[in-house]
Design a protein around this motif. Structure first.
Motif, PDB file in Angstrom:
ATOM      1  N   MET A  39       0.829  -1.201   0.000  1.00 59.28           N
ATOM      2  CA  MET A  39       0.000   0.000   0.000  1.00 59.28           C
ATOM      3  C   MET A  39       0.871   1.262   0.000  1.00 59.28           C
ATOM      4  O   MET A  39       0.553   2.241  -0.676  1.00 59.28           O
ATOM      5  N   SER A  43       1.127   4.639  -2.684  1.00 57.91           N
ATOM      6  CA  SER A  43       0.611   5.883  -2.112  1.00 57.91           C
ATOM      7  C   SER A  43       1.387   7.083  -2.631  1.00 57.91           C
ATOM      8  O   SER A  43       2.587   7.008  -2.852  1.00 57.91           O
ATOM      9  N   SER A  45       0.510  10.344  -1.135  1.00 59.88           N
ATOM     10  CA  SER A  45       0.420  11.327  -0.058  1.00 59.88           C
ATOM     11  C   SER A  45       1.450  11.023   1.028  1.00 59.88           C
ATOM     12  O   SER A  45       1.517   9.904   1.540  1.00 59.88           O
ATOM     13  N   ARG A  48      -0.277   9.873   4.223  1.00 54.90           N
ATOM     14  CA  ARG A  48      -0.723   8.471   4.190  1.00 54.90           C
ATOM     15  C   ARG A  48       0.463   7.516   4.311  1.00 54.90           C
ATOM     16  O   ARG A  48       0.385   6.520   5.025  1.00 54.90           O
ATOM     17  N   ILE A  49       1.547   7.821   3.642  1.00 56.31           N
ATOM     18  CA  ILE A  49       2.739   6.973   3.738  1.00 56.31           C
ATOM     19  C   ILE A  49       3.228   6.928   5.182  1.00 56.31           C
ATOM     20  O   ILE A  49       3.579   5.864   5.691  1.00 56.31           O
TER      21      ILE A  49
END
Length: 84
Positions: A39, A43, A45, A48-49
């Motif tokens: 994921m 990613s 962002s 988000r990471i």
């Protein structure tokens, strides 16, 4: 920031678990860690990471504590959701 104090960490782990379930794979700590890594690669962002990184580190620490976590087949997990 600790995952225990950040609801986003639980949501991200839930996303990883759902992804594994939809792929009909067992949901266990090691497979969640692999899925979170996947994921993070897709990613874009930074926020988000970072959240994925925090959730992954939390799972790694859970795995290293030696606590036995039973692998639950995906179908058992999905049917268990109906019990609630």
């Amino acid at each position: 920031m600790s995952i225990q104090h950040d609801e986003k960490g639980y949501v991200i782990i839930g996303e990883a678990a759902l992804s594994l379930a939809l792929k009909e794979q067992d949901i266990e700590v090691k497979s969640l860690i692999r899925e979170l890594s996947r994921m993070a690669e897709s990613s874009v962002s930074d926020e988000r990471i970072y959240a994925i990184f925090e959730a992954r580190n939390w799972l790694v620490n859970v795995d290293l504590t030696g606590k036995d976590v039973e692998s639950v087949p995906y179908i058992k997990t999905l049917t268990g959701l109906n019990d609630e």
